[in-house]
Write an enzyme that holds these catalytic residues in place. Structure first.
Site, PDB file in Angstrom:
ATOM      1  N   GLU A 132      29.393 -31.453  13.798  1.00  0.00           N
ATOM      2  CA  GLU A 132      29.638 -30.031  14.382  1.00  0.00           C
ATOM      3  C   GLU A 132      30.277 -29.814  15.033  1.00  0.00           C
ATOM      4  OE1 GLU A 132      31.547 -26.814  15.204  1.00  0.00           O
ATOM      5  OE2 GLU A 132      29.099 -26.256  14.942  1.00  0.00           O
TER       6      GLU A 132
ATOM      7  N   CYS B 106      32.667 -22.993  18.944  1.00  0.00           N
ATOM      8  CA  CYS B 106      33.082 -23.020  18.601  1.00  0.00           C
ATOM      9  C   CYS B 106      34.900 -23.044  17.564  1.00  0.00           C
ATOM     10  CB  CYS B 106      33.057 -24.841  18.126  1.00  0.00           C
ATOM     11  SG  CYS B 106      31.854 -24.035  16.622  1.00  0.00           S
TER      12      CYS B 106
END
Length: 529
Positions: free
Chosen positions: A249, A283
């Site tokens: 990720e 993110c």
């Protein structure tokens, strides 16, 4: 102000320790041990031994411990949230809403659903009805979780919970800036009755995780990494060298599209939240906005108004803080550099654009326009409280702009026309696209959290995410044995001859190829004689 995390020798304990500081005020709030490689490998072997026992425990029994963890976490939520806020610098509200409560939600969801999710799955066999197949799910072994400093509780906790449910053991390497909350998580698992050797924490420098992947096989069976794309590529390469499956990720440069028919008040409020939540250190933060030219001015005006209303302060002294400090000095310097580059090249700062008077780790929430593609703020991930807003001619240009670049984590579309919004969403190259909202699907355990392009591989959360943490094992068995009379002439075994080739060729022609009645009769004759 002191650096957020430094090492010192602890003569009394005879080992190196990592000091932890509150980034908002610079105060020391604790310390954790810095593990040596030998200690880390010993912990890995212990976890592997404990996992072998855990894997034999029925899933219903595993879920009882996970359920207890969720109950204790709910009881101690304030304690956990306050530690999170102090260690990371985020507002207390976000520590609750972004981190602690989503973990309680995820725990309850999988406690209720995991047995069904991991139940054997039949595979219908189309032609050879004398046999049946199914998939059953076995634990992988030990998962190494390498977790980030921006969400140091919800990201690793979700991964730990799902791995334990799957029957795996867990070795967690927390970020050096925020290790205290990982030990708090371990404390709650201990209170829930989990074998302390099954889930272990190894705190230390970032490079330790890379060395562990090199030296850990065959005890490491899966790697879960959350962090920058640059480091993720290194970790993935190491995993590939040892054929260790992994999920990555990684970074994002997430776009929002504001259509001409959007609810401007809703879009502005959601995008401000999506851009400045956790000081932009997400993110999936909104890092660029493409607004239809006909609503550009009114949208910018509303965003600037809302941004100026945000209360930026030390969460420890002001519970109404909307935006806290940044966590990483290095990241703060990246934000400063990108804003300075944008201004030098002609960007207009509507609000913010500089360090706050609250302290050295506070950067004011910043809104930029007149931003061009040659500026670093559009070329690189920012990971800070900066929101560039650009005008576009139409939805097609917005889609094209949204798909530019190396990242593909999340994207956001604002329109009152759900059908149009879904059509736009399906054209965007991102793991998740949300309509008329930002960020929140990370709190939905049912949904996958995933990225395309250089935003990563694999997924977190979701039913399939839980299955990914298992080995999907295929079993095929007979339900109607082939009569001995047919073994030689009509089955796949030896002896081979041209007649058997003709029979099988004719059989496949009858089943799979559309043809005339005459042709089918001919094939049937070839098959039988």
């Amino acid at each position: 102000m002191k650096t957020p995390a430094v090492k010192k020798a602890d003569a009394q304990k005879g080992r190196t320790m990592i000091e932890v500081f509150n980034p908002a005020n610079g105060k020391r709030i604790g310390e954790v041990p810095s593990f040596s490689m030998d200690e880390s490998l010993a912990a890995l072997r212990e976890t592997r031994e404990a996992q072998a026992k855990w894997a034999r425990i029925p899933i219903a029994q595993r879920l009882e411990i996970i359920k207890t963890f969720g109950e204790i976490l709910h009881e101690r939520a304030d304690e956990v949230a306050r530690l999170l806020s102090a260690e990371n610098g985020k507002p207390l509200y976000e520590a609750y809403i972004h981190e602690v409560l989503p973990v309680i939600h995820l725990t309850a969801y999988f406690v209720k659903r995991a047995e069904k999710i991991l139940a054997p799955k039949p595979i219908p066999i189309w032609v050879f009805k004398n046999r049946k197949s199914y998939i059953h799910y076995k634990p992988r072994g030990v998962t190494l979780i390498i977790s980030p400093w921006n969400y140091p509780f919800t990201i690793p906790a979700g991964a730990v919970i799902m791995n334990l449910i799957a029957g795996n053991g867990v070795l967690l390497k927390p970020a050096s800036l925020t290790p205290l909350i990982a030990y708090k998580m371990r404390e709650i698992f201990d209170a829930a009755g989990l074998d302390p050797k099954l889930f272990q924490i190894i705190s230390g420098p970032g490079r330790m995780a890379e060395e562990l992947i090199e030296k850990g096989p065959p005890y490491i069976n899966f790697v879960n990494f959350t962090g920058s794309t640059e480091i993720g590529k290194v970790v993935a390469s190491l995993c590939g060298r040892h054929l260790i499956p992994c999920s990555m990720e990684l970074g994002g440069k997430d776009p929002a599209i504001v259509c001409e028919d959007a609810d401007i008040a809703l879009a502005a409020r959601s995008i401000v939240n999506g851009a400045f939540g956790n000081s932009g250190q997400i993110c999936a933060s909104v890092e660029r906005v493409y607004v239809h030219k006909n609503v550009f001015d009114i949208f910018v005006k509303e965003v600037v108004k809302l941004t100026r209303e945000l209360i930026q302060d030390d969460p420890a002294v002001n519970v109404r803080t909307d935006i806290g400090s940044m966590t990483s000095r290095e990241q703060l310097e990246i934000v400063q550099r990108q804003v300075e580059d944008a201004v030098r090249k002609g960007a207009h700062v509507h609000t913010g654009g500089k360090l706050s008077d609250k302290g050295g780790m506070f950067f004011e929430p910043t809104v930029l326009t007149h931003v061009t593609d040659d500026m670093e703020v559009l070329q690189e991930e920012t990971f800070g409280p900066v929101l560039p807003i650009m005008s576009v001619e139409d939805d097609r240009e917005a889609i094209r702009k949204a798909n530019e670049g190396i990242y593909g984590l999340s994207a956001y579309v604002f329109t009152k026309d759900t059908g149009k919004g879904r059509r736009i969403a399906e054209q965007i190259e991102a793991g998740t696209v949300m309509l008329n909202e930002t960020l929140i699907t990370h709190a939905f355990p049912e949904t996958p959290w995933q990225g395309f392009k250089e935003s990563g591989t694999g997924r977190a959360h979701s039913d399939d995410g839980l299955r990914d943490l298992c080995l999907p094992c295929h079993v095929n068995y007979d339900t109607m044995p082939i009569p001995r009379l047919l073994w030689k002439k009509f089955w796949v075994w030896h002896p081979y001859d041209s007649k058997k080739i003709r029979r099988f060729h004719s059989l496949y022609g009858l089943i799979f190829i559309k043809s005339s009645l005459g042709r089918k009769l001919s094939l049937l004759k070839n098959m039988l004689f």
